[in-house]
Design a protein around this motif. Structure first.
Motif, PDB file in Angstrom:
ATOM      1  N   THR A 753      -3.903  73.441  70.502  1.00  0.00           N
ATOM      2  CA  THR A 753      -4.933  72.756  71.270  1.00  0.00           C
ATOM      3  C   THR A 753      -5.199  73.452  72.596  1.00  0.00           C
ATOM      4  O   THR A 753      -6.356  73.727  72.955  1.00  0.00           O
ATOM      5  N   ALA A 754      -4.158  73.737  73.348  1.00  0.00           N
ATOM      6  CA  ALA A 754      -4.340  74.402  74.640  1.00  0.00           C
ATOM      7  C   ALA A 754      -4.819  75.833  74.452  1.00  0.00           C
ATOM      8  O   ALA A 754      -5.670  76.314  75.209  1.00  0.00           O
ATOM      9  N   ARG A 755      -4.292  76.531  73.462  1.00  0.00           N
ATOM     10  CA  ARG A 755      -4.718  77.914  73.223  1.00  0.00           C
ATOM     11  C   ARG A 755      -6.223  77.969  72.942  1.00  0.00           C
ATOM     12  O   ARG A 755      -6.942  78.834  73.451  1.00  0.00           O
ATOM     13  N   VAL A 756      -6.703  77.068  72.097  1.00  0.00           N
ATOM     14  CA  VAL A 756      -8.114  77.085  71.707  1.00  0.00           C
ATOM     15  C   VAL A 756      -9.006  76.833  72.914  1.00  0.00           C
ATOM     16  O   VAL A 756      -9.987  77.542  73.135  1.00  0.00           O
ATOM     17  N   LEU A 757      -8.683  75.832  73.717  1.00  0.00           N
ATOM     18  CA  LEU A 757      -9.534  75.515  74.854  1.00  0.00           C
ATOM     19  C   LEU A 757      -9.511  76.626  75.894  1.00  0.00           C
ATOM     20  O   LEU A 757     -10.555  77.032  76.420  1.00  0.00           O
ATOM     21  N   VAL A 758      -8.340  77.134  76.206  1.00  0.00           N
ATOM     22  CA  VAL A 758      -8.245  78.214  77.193  1.00  0.00           C
ATOM     23  C   VAL A 758      -9.045  79.423  76.725  1.00  0.00           C
ATOM     24  O   VAL A 758      -9.758  80.058  77.512  1.00  0.00           O
ATOM     25  N   ASN A 759      -8.960  79.734  75.452  1.00  0.00           N
ATOM     26  CA  ASN A 759      -9.704  80.878  74.924  1.00  0.00           C
ATOM     27  C   ASN A 759     -11.211  80.634  75.017  1.00  0.00           C
ATOM     28  O   ASN A 759     -11.978  81.551  75.317  1.00  0.00           O
ATOM     29  N   ARG A 760     -11.654  79.399  74.762  1.00  0.00           N
ATOM     30  CA  ARG A 760     -13.079  79.094  74.875  1.00  0.00           C
ATOM     31  C   ARG A 760     -13.547  79.268  76.322  1.00  0.00           C
ATOM     32  O   ARG A 760     -14.613  79.838  76.583  1.00  0.00           O
ATOM     33  N   VAL A 761     -12.799  78.734  77.273  1.00  0.00           N
ATOM     34  CA  VAL A 761     -13.208  78.835  78.675  1.00  0.00           C
ATOM     35  C   VAL A 761     -13.262  80.300  79.092  1.00  0.00           C
ATOM     36  O   VAL A 761     -14.203  80.727  79.784  1.00  0.00           O
ATOM     37  N   TRP A 762     -12.270  81.082  78.672  1.00  0.00           N
ATOM     38  CA  TRP A 762     -12.280  82.505  78.993  1.00  0.00           C
ATOM     39  C   TRP A 762     -13.533  83.164  78.409  1.00  0.00           C
ATOM     40  O   TRP A 762     -14.199  83.972  79.069  1.00  0.00           O
ATOM     41  N   GLN A 763     -13.864  82.837  77.183  1.00  0.00           N
ATOM     42  CA  GLN A 763     -15.056  83.416  76.549  1.00  0.00           C
ATOM     43  C   GLN A 763     -16.320  83.048  77.297  1.00  0.00           C
ATOM     44  O   GLN A 763     -17.194  83.890  77.518  1.00  0.00           O
ATOM     45  N   TRP A 764     -16.428  81.788  77.727  1.00  0.00           N
ATOM     46  CA  TRP A 764     -17.637  81.366  78.426  1.00  0.00           C
ATOM     47  C   TRP A 764     -17.752  82.020  79.799  1.00  0.00           C
ATOM     48  O   TRP A 764     -18.849  82.104  80.353  1.00  0.00           O
ATOM     49  N   HIS A 765     -16.652  82.486  80.352  1.00  0.00           N
ATOM     50  CA  HIS A 765     -16.699  83.214  81.621  1.00  0.00           C
ATOM     51  C   HIS A 765     -16.967  84.702  81.420  1.00  0.00           C
ATOM     52  O   HIS A 765     -17.711  85.305  82.195  1.00  0.00           O
ATOM     53  N   PHE A 766     -16.365  85.301  80.408  1.00  0.00           N
ATOM     54  CA  PHE A 766     -16.421  86.759  80.242  1.00  0.00           C
ATOM     55  C   PHE A 766     -17.322  87.218  79.101  1.00  0.00           C
ATOM     56  O   PHE A 766     -17.525  88.415  78.932  1.00  0.00           O
ATOM     57  N   GLY A 767     -17.842  86.298  78.317  1.00  0.00           N
ATOM     58  CA  GLY A 767     -18.700  86.682  77.200  1.00  0.00           C
ATOM     59  C   GLY A 767     -17.950  86.864  75.906  1.00  0.00           C
ATOM     60  O   GLY A 767     -18.512  86.691  74.820  1.00  0.00           O
ATOM     61  N   THR A 768     -16.671  87.230  75.980  1.00  0.00           N
ATOM     62  CA  THR A 768     -15.809  87.382  74.801  1.00  0.00           C
ATOM     63  C   THR A 768     -14.455  86.777  75.117  1.00  0.00           C
ATOM     64  O   THR A 768     -13.917  86.973  76.211  1.00  0.00           O
ATOM     65  N   GLY A 769     -13.903  86.041  74.168  1.00  0.00           N
ATOM     66  CA  GLY A 769     -12.613  85.420  74.387  1.00  0.00           C
ATOM     67  C   GLY A 769     -11.477  86.412  74.276  1.00  0.00           C
ATOM     68  O   GLY A 769     -11.637  87.534  73.785  1.00  0.00           O
ATOM     69  N   LEU A 770     -10.312  86.001  74.747  1.00  0.00           N
ATOM     70  CA  LEU A 770      -9.110  86.805  74.497  1.00  0.00           C
ATOM     71  C   LEU A 770      -8.890  86.928  73.001  1.00  0.00           C
ATOM     72  O   LEU A 770      -8.331  87.917  72.524  1.00  0.00           O
ATOM     73  N   VAL A 771      -9.325  85.921  72.254  1.00  0.00           N
ATOM     74  CA  VAL A 771      -9.477  86.010  70.798  1.00  0.00           C
ATOM     75  C   VAL A 771     -10.976  85.940  70.536  1.00  0.00           C
ATOM     76  O   VAL A 771     -11.630  84.975  70.915  1.00  0.00           O
ATOM     77  N   ALA A 772     -11.513  86.949  69.880  1.00  0.00           N
ATOM     78  CA  ALA A 772     -12.969  87.051  69.733  1.00  0.00           C
ATOM     79  C   ALA A 772     -13.537  86.102  68.697  1.00  0.00           C
ATOM     80  O   ALA A 772     -14.759  86.036  68.519  1.00  0.00           O
ATOM     81  N   THR A 773     -12.685  85.368  67.987  1.00  0.00           N
ATOM     82  CA  THR A 773     -13.138  84.367  67.012  1.00  0.00           C
ATOM     83  C   THR A 773     -12.661  82.998  67.504  1.00  0.00           C
ATOM     84  O   THR A 773     -11.661  82.471  67.035  1.00  0.00           O
ATOM     85  N   PRO A 774     -13.353  82.388  68.450  1.00  0.00           N
ATOM     86  CA  PRO A 774     -12.821  81.211  69.155  1.00  0.00           C
ATOM     87  C   PRO A 774     -12.618  79.976  68.303  1.00  0.00           C
ATOM     88  O   PRO A 774     -11.828  79.112  68.664  1.00  0.00           O
ATOM     89  N   SER A 775     -13.327  79.861  67.171  1.00  0.00           N
ATOM     90  CA  SER A 775     -13.120  78.700  66.298  1.00  0.00           C
ATOM     91  C   SER A 775     -12.229  79.032  65.110  1.00  0.00           C
ATOM     92  O   SER A 775     -12.097  78.226  64.193  1.00  0.00           O
ATOM     93  N   ASP A 776     -11.646  80.218  65.111  1.00  0.00           N
ATOM     94  CA  ASP A 776     -10.715  80.599  64.052  1.00  0.00           C
ATOM     95  C   ASP A 776      -9.588  81.432  64.659  1.00  0.00           C
ATOM     96  O   ASP A 776      -9.669  82.647  64.766  1.00  0.00           O
ATOM     97  N   LEU A 777      -8.534  80.748  65.055  1.00  0.00           N
ATOM     98  CA  LEU A 777      -7.349  81.425  65.566  1.00  0.00           C
ATOM     99  C   LEU A 777      -6.302  81.604  64.473  1.00  0.00           C
ATOM    100  O   LEU A 777      -5.153  81.948  64.756  1.00  0.00           O
ATOM    101  N   GLY A 778      -6.689  81.378  63.211  1.00  0.00           N
ATOM    102  CA  GLY A 778      -5.761  81.501  62.097  1.00  0.00           C
ATOM    103  C   GLY A 778      -5.650  82.921  61.592  1.00  0.00           C
ATOM    104  O   GLY A 778      -6.046  83.893  62.240  1.00  0.00           O
ATOM    105  N   ASN A 779      -5.126  83.054  60.374  1.00  0.00           N
ATOM    106  CA  ASN A 779      -4.845  84.369  59.800  1.00  0.00           C
ATOM    107  C   ASN A 779      -6.094  85.201  59.584  1.00  0.00           C
ATOM    108  O   ASN A 779      -6.030  86.430  59.604  1.00  0.00           O
ATOM    109  N   SER A 780      -7.229  84.577  59.344  1.00  0.00           N
ATOM    110  CA  SER A 780      -8.456  85.336  59.113  1.00  0.00           C
ATOM    111  C   SER A 780      -9.204  85.633  60.403  1.00  0.00           C
ATOM    112  O   SER A 780     -10.202  86.336  60.392  1.00  0.00           O
TER     113      SER A 780
END
Length: 1012
Positions: A753-780
């Protein structure tokens, strides 16, 4: 030797001598045909008795005589076969003794033993050996199957290079390999299909008979696949970085040290810090979606210049961030980010796309939540179970997706069940993608291909929300009680006004209001001389789906005060007709109003909803005493009917007398009635929200291949086994299910939960998240570029009380965020995509920000917050024909987040700028560059109006001094003065084409449209 049918024969020579005695031909050695039936490796000894095909295989019902019987399944009864063989051998030996004597018999038996004919063991030696997977089967798979069914390619979801997956089968059917039963194994069916059968595998190339035989026998023998022989080892999908607990943090987080260390490892370093003015423009756009005003820029620079020596400008920067986060504009900006993810819209979607008139409550809830810095874990809980937490509107989250309405679903039970499954699927997808960053919905028909989510896990998640319906619900709580107290006196006053309006009399200057009839309305009055007759419509009935629309009249007749009244309104009589405005089509024309023909297909239609007037001018004054009018004299249509109107007659337009309908006092009451009705609609609309209705949960079953017509075992509400241990009893009530799910997702023990939200906020600030697939932090999904930074931010986010605003502060005050966007050619060669953050990557502003900023710099932007959305189109829902509202008005000058959002219908001008249409969740907006963007932004009516308004503002701000006007427009749009070179370029253009020309140019400049 073998027979023509492949049966094993054992022959003893027909003639030989022992001493001087010869065996006659009549006593030749019998020929044994050893039974070999497919399931045991034997074939029948008597083809003609078994009804065997040319391949020598027993039919299912054929019986073998003399030596045994084939079973019903085609399997040779081995004991009967051996019994028959022994009897035959005994008879032969008895006969032989009579010819060769005992000594000869002994010799003969020895000969038989020498050639290896002595019993079942000899025949067993002749059988085909057991099929070996590694030596016999896998080479066939490798040569013919791996190209489509291995790790690199998984057509139909089938893999044949790993035992566990091969035995599970593909997507479209059950297990492909049924050990011991080739007849029901799809694998054998596919490889034995006819050459022209589309199901033949491999496609277009039939395996050899030997290969088919090997695979068939392997399946029959139990499909033995030894453990540990696979050349491919599957990774444990549960052992994934995003599923692991957050590591313990050693202390306070330092974003810059993590980024700098990673850059150093690849030979890069951070860019220089951006100029303060650039940072202010960047952070203001980023946090509020609007540019800084010239005053804000001047104050910022003044504060920096006034700092005492040795005092870091960090203090001024922090004051700016605090001010922006406290602005109501912050929630409007960041609420839009969230609405993108959850696909919020004000219509249902699909073909009918009808309006959701009360959906806006959820949008307002989101804006308020961001502005109040509602802790994120509470934000999560309220959106899933807000009805239990005093936040009724928050559960609008559960029903933001498209849904089929009852009228769009077939009335048969299977169609209803399928539609219900689709509706629940949307909720599961929304919950899992938004909060967990997982595509749990992929397991609806089969186990997830990449993540440790089984089909049973999917239906267990469905059970949490199995009582949610896509409907309006009454909002409870203190605000609702206050609104209810306001409603009652308004209803009482409305009843009084309606009574007075209905009882109005001519003596009071009113003729009165009565119920109108679409077929015929006869207005009688005392004879009066008149040349003009005017019918004015003040209100009309509401269309059941379209609301207030343009009224129609099919015929208006004027009758004389004669013993035999004449209709003098007819055009054939010479009467002329005019109107306030007309919708013109083949069936609707102004000339139809007095053509003497009835029906909707010969009618006049006003061009304004609910109102309009028509005026008939007679060729000469007449004494009249009756007017008759109708909406549809044929009685086919009852919509578009005038309900409040007046009829005036007179010798001239300056001397008109009211003879029917409402007059001046009546109109005053009518206006009050309409105002009261609008107030009540507003208050009552606030009483309900499209936030889901909750009922007894459906019984959820594990569905075979996702088919609601193939239910399996009942499934209780539970989180995926690989992610947690929460399981609820089947009888758990509806609200408790959602509350349990909400608490599990929002728990600090849930690392996703925290990882997903933090990654979304980072993406909205920088254009790309620390994980570039913000709604899929799984194996794919993609791996994080800075995993230690993501985990550190997530852990700090929880320790900061789940405060999103505090997360903003950490990011926008970091040196990483404050870098310049200057491009370094050497760094570009190493990291062209800037994934290691060696500079701040500039990007185009979103559609809503561009529109809002244009209105802001022109002085047109209204900051009214909340409530029912303004219209971008001429209708709020429907099948098609959404015509854009092109004229800028006071109502549609609010921020674009308050627009009534029609699903799958792009906004006319800014839809071209990749504005999501809410058809799907948009975790990352696409960024395209197309000619239509330039055309819309330079030539649209919206831009022309804004440019004109901006030019008028320049006159107000800078007077008539052209140079001052030019300097002011640069300050407003770009937050800087023009350079001397720019002045030399633009001044001649302004003098020639005017200020609006320069305004349009600057509103289309990259500097205005891009985040610096």
């Amino acid at each position: 030797m073998r027979t023509a049918h492949g049966a094993q024969q054992i022959s003893i020579l027909p003639a030989y001598s022992v001493g001087s005695t010869s065996m006659p031909a009549s006593h030749w050695v019998w020929v044994w045909t050893w039974p070999r039936v497919e399931a045991r490796g034997w074939t029948c000894p008597r083809v003609e008795a078994c009804g065997v095909s040319e391949t020598g295989k027993c039919s299912e019902t054929g019986k073998c005589s003399e030596t045994g019987t084939c079973s019903a399944a085609g399997t040779w009864l081995e004991t009967q076969a051996w019994a028959g063989a022994c009897v035959s051998l005994l008879v032969w030996l008895v006969g032989l003794v009579g010819h060769v004597g005992l000594v000869g018999l002994v010799c003969l038996v020895g000969l038989v033993c020498l050639v290896g004919i002595g019993g079942p063991s000899a025949f067993a030696a002749e059988e085909d050996p057991t099929v070996d997977f590694v030596q016999d089967v896998r080479p066939i798979f490798e040569q013919h199957c791996y190209a489509c069914h291995s790790d690199s390619e998984r057509e139909s979801g089938l893999r044949l290079d790993v035992k566990s997956l091969a035995m599970k089968g593909g997507d479209r059917h059950g297990p492909d390999i049924v050990p011991g039963d080739p007849a029901t194994s799809p694998l054998i069916q596919f490889i034995t299909a006819d050459v022209d059968d589309p199901h033949l595998m491999p496609p277009g190339e039939r395996l050899s008979e030997r290969e088919i035989d090997v695979l068939t026998r392997w399946v029959r023998e139990g499909a033995i696949w030894p453990e540990g022989v696979d050349r491919v080892q599957l990774k444990d999908t549960r052992d994934h970085w995003s599923f692991r607990p957050l590591p313990e943090s050693p202390g306070d987080l330092d974003i810059d040290s993590v980024v700098a260390r990673r850059l150093g490892e690849i030979g890069l370093r951070m860019a220089a810090e951006a100029e303060p003015a650039v940072w202010l423009r960047r952070v203001t756009f980023d946090l509020t979606g609007l540019p800084p005003t010239p005053k804000e820029m001047a104050d910022f620079q003044e504060n920096l210049s006034s700092l005492e020596p040795g005092v870091a400008r960090e203090v001024v920067y922090r004051e700016v961030v605090d001010r922006l986060l406290e602005s109501p504009r912050y929630g409007e900006r960041w609420g839009q980010h969230w609405l993108d993810v959850v696909r919020y819209a004000d219509t249902h979607g699909f073909e009918v796309n009808t309006e959701r008139p009360h959906a806006w409550h959820y949008r307002d809830y989101v804006i308020r939540a961001f502005n109040s810095d509602l802790p994120y874990h509470q934000f999560v809980r309220e959106q899933i179970a807000g009805d239990a937490l005093g936040a009724d509107a928050a559960t609008g989250f559960l029903v933001t997706a498209s849904v089929l309405l009852p009228g769009q679903i077939g009335q048969d039970a299977p169609s209803i069940r399928l539609a219900r499954q689709d509706a629940l699927d949307e909720i599961v997808n929304n919950v899992s993608q938004t909060f967990l960053g997982l595509s749990i919905g992929c397991a609806r028909c089969h186990d997830h291909k990449f993540d440790p989510i089984s089909a049973k896990d999917y239906y267990a998640m469905q059970a949490f929300v199995a009582g949610v319906e896509y409907e309006d619900r009454e909002i409870l709580g203190p605000d609702a009680d206050l609104r209810a107290a306001e409603i009652q006196p308004l209803r009482e006053r409305l009843e009084q006004v309606q009574q007075r309006l209905a009882a109005a009399t001519p003596g009071e200057g009113n003729v009165g209001l009565r119920q109108t009839d679409p077929r015929e309305n006869i207005e009688r009055f005392d004879p009066v001389e008149a040349k003009f007759v005017r019918l004015t419509i003040y209100d009309a009935n509401r269309h059941p789906t379209l609301g207030l629309i343009e009224p129609c009249i099919d015929e208006l007749e004027i009758f004389t005060a004669e013993p035999t009244p004449r209709n003098v309104a007819l055009a054939s009589h010479g009467t002329r007709v005019t109107a306030s405005g007309s919708q013109t089509s083949e069936i609707h024309k102004l000339t139809h109003l007095n053509d003497g023909e009835y029906g909707n297909s010969r009618s006049w239609m006003s061009d304004t909803p609910g109102t309009g007037w028509v005026l008939l001018e007679l060729p000469e004054p007449q004494t009249i005493q009756q007017v008759v009018w109708s909406r549809d004299r044929l009685g086919e249509f009852a919509d578009r009917l005038a309900t409040v109107y007046s009829i005036e007659v007179g010798p001239s337009l300056d001397d008109m007398t009211l003879v029917a309908g409402v007059g001046e006092q009546g109109l005053a009451w009518l206006r009050e009635k309409q105002a009261l009705e609008q107030q009540l609609r507003t208050l009552e609309a606030r009483q309900v929200a499209f936030a889901g209705k909750f009922r007894q949960p459906d019984a959820i079953h594990l569905l075979h291949r996702g088919d609601p017509e193939q239910p399996g075992e009942p499934v209780a509400a539970a989180v995926p086994v690989a992610l947690g241990s929460l399981t609820l009893p089947l009888e758990t009530d509806e609200q408790s299910r959602r509350l349990a799910l909400a608490n599990w997702i929002a728990s600090p023990e849930n690392p996703m939960t925290a990882r997903v939200l933090v990654n979304r906020v980072w993406q909205w600030h920088f254009g790309t998240g620390l994980v570039a697939t913000p709604s899929d932090l799984g194996n794919s999904g993609l791996l994080p570029t800075h995993p230690e930074l993501l985990d550190a931010l997530a852990g700090q986010f929880i320790r900061d009380g789940w405060s999103i605003k505090q997360l903003h502060r950490r990011i926008v005050l970091s040196q990483t965020y404050r870098q310049a966007s200057t491009i370094d050619p050497q760094a570009t060669e190493i990291d062209a995509d800037n994934q290691w953050l060696w500079r701040f990557r500039t990007r185009r502003l979103e559609a809503e920000v561009i529109r809002d900023s244009m209105l802001a710099v022109a002085g047109l932007l209204r900051h009214d917050m909340y409530g029912r959305g303004f219209d971008l189109f001429d209708q709020r829902g429907g099948l098609s024909g959404f015509n854009p509202v092109e004229t800028l008005t006071e109502q549609n000058s609010r921020r674009m987040i308050y627009a009534h959002k029609v699903r799958r219908e792009p906004e006319a001008v800014f839809g071209a700028f990749d504005c999501p249409d809410a058809g799907q969740s948009t975790a990352v907006r696409a960024v395209s560059t197309t000619p239509i963007q330039a055309l819309n932004l330079f030539n649209s009516r919206f831009t022309l109006q804004v440019a004109e308004a901006l030019a008028q503002r320049l006159h107000r701000d800078a007077g008539d001094d052209t140079l001052a006007q030019v300097q002011r427009v640069y300050e407003l749009t770009l937050n800087r003065p023009p350079t001397p070179e720019e002045l030399a370029d633009v001044m001649p253009g302004v003098e020639k084409f005017g200020l609006p020309f320069l305004c349009r140019v600057l509103l289309n400049s990259n500097e205005f449209l891009f985040l610096p």
